[in-house]
Design a protein around this motif. Sequence first.
Motif, mmCIF file in Angstrom:
data_model
loop_
_atom_site.group_PDB
_atom_site.id
_atom_site.type_symbol
_atom_site.label_atom_id
_atom_site.label_comp_id
_atom_site.label_asym_id
_atom_site.label_seq_id
_atom_site.Cartn_x
_atom_site.Cartn_y
_atom_site.Cartn_z
ATOM 1 N N ILE A 61 1.027 -1.182 -0.109
ATOM 2 C CA ILE A 61 -0.105 0.141 0.020
ATOM 3 C C ILE A 61 0.775 1.113 0.132
ATOM 4 C CG2 ILE A 61 -1.675 1.386 1.248
ATOM 5 C CD1 ILE A 61 -2.645 -1.352 2.349
ATOM 6 N N VAL A 62 0.717 2.264 -0.939
ATOM 7 C CA VAL A 62 1.636 3.364 -1.128
ATOM 8 C C VAL A 62 0.576 4.579 -0.992
ATOM 9 C CG1 VAL A 62 3.201 2.076 -2.657
ATOM 10 C CG2 VAL A 62 1.301 3.366 -3.438
ATOM 11 N N GLU A 63 1.229 5.732 -0.606
ATOM 12 C CA GLU A 63 0.551 6.961 -0.606
ATOM 13 C C GLU A 63 1.210 7.709 -1.681
ATOM 14 O OE1 GLU A 63 -0.971 9.235 3.296
ATOM 15 O OE2 GLU A 63 1.226 10.046 2.624
ATOM 16 N N LEU A 64 0.462 8.595 -2.277
ATOM 17 C CA LEU A 64 1.101 9.402 -3.585
ATOM 18 C C LEU A 64 0.765 10.682 -2.900
ATOM 19 C CD1 LEU A 64 -0.578 7.684 -6.489
ATOM 20 C CD2 LEU A 64 1.642 7.380 -5.715
ATOM 21 N N GLY A 65 1.410 11.602 -2.796
ATOM 22 C CA GLY A 65 1.235 12.978 -2.632
ATOM 23 C C GLY A 65 1.695 14.096 -3.363
ATOM 24 N N VAL A 66 1.366 15.395 -3.015
ATOM 25 C CA VAL A 66 1.571 16.441 -3.729
ATOM 26 C C VAL A 66 1.780 17.477 -2.542
ATOM 27 C CG1 VAL A 66 1.233 18.555 -5.386
ATOM 28 C CG2 VAL A 66 0.769 16.082 -6.016
ATOM 29 N N SER A 67 3.020 18.303 -2.432
ATOM 30 C CA SER A 67 2.685 19.255 -1.378
ATOM 31 C C SER A 67 2.038 20.407 -1.758
ATOM 32 C CB SER A 67 4.226 19.786 -1.255
ATOM 33 O OG SER A 67 4.565 20.636 -2.355
ATOM 34 N N ASP A 68 1.489 21.260 -0.487
ATOM 35 C CA ASP A 68 0.557 22.184 -0.650
ATOM 36 C C ASP A 68 1.284 23.302 -1.339
ATOM 37 O OD1 ASP A 68 -1.531 21.095 0.781
ATOM 38 O OD2 ASP A 68 -1.034 21.653 2.528
ATOM 39 N N ALA A 69 2.602 23.433 -1.170
ATOM 40 C CA ALA A 69 3.288 24.542 -1.910
ATOM 41 C C ALA A 69 3.253 24.406 -3.309
ATOM 42 C CB ALA A 69 4.476 24.493 -1.582
ATOM 43 N N ALA A 70 2.955 23.290 -3.896
ATOM 44 C CA ALA A 70 2.910 22.832 -5.372
ATOM 45 C C ALA A 70 1.376 23.142 -5.997
ATOM 46 C CB ALA A 70 3.339 21.583 -5.789
ATOM 47 N N VAL A 71 0.635 23.317 -5.020
ATOM 48 C CA VAL A 71 -0.903 23.269 -5.515
ATOM 49 C C VAL A 71 -1.270 25.047 -5.187
ATOM 50 C CG1 VAL A 71 -3.489 22.805 -4.662
ATOM 51 C CG2 VAL A 71 -1.151 21.226 -4.799
#
Length: 97
Positions: A61-71
């Motif tokens: 099980i993996v978690e994919l994420g994008v930092s808030d700074a990139a959004v």
Amino acid sequence: MPTHNAVVKASVGLHARPAALFVRAVTETGLPVTISKEGGPGVDARSLLQVMAADFHQGCIVELGVSDAAVRGPLGRQEAEDALRALGELLESQGAA
């Protein structure tokens, strides 16, 4: 931080071809996506070497994420969530095997 959890379905995990397909898809999003095992540190999902070295095996099980700074704003957040969902679907599809 937008995140999405997925299960790696490829029989060899994220090694060789499945990892290359995944990294290519991540790169095409234009987002600085990270991938991590539950509770573990994330690696840059745009780096084939980092993804392969992290040993994401079948059933992991993996978690994919994008930092808030990139959004940027609500539209950017929705785009990031949509991209993470699509990447998760790729990991869970037979096409990534």
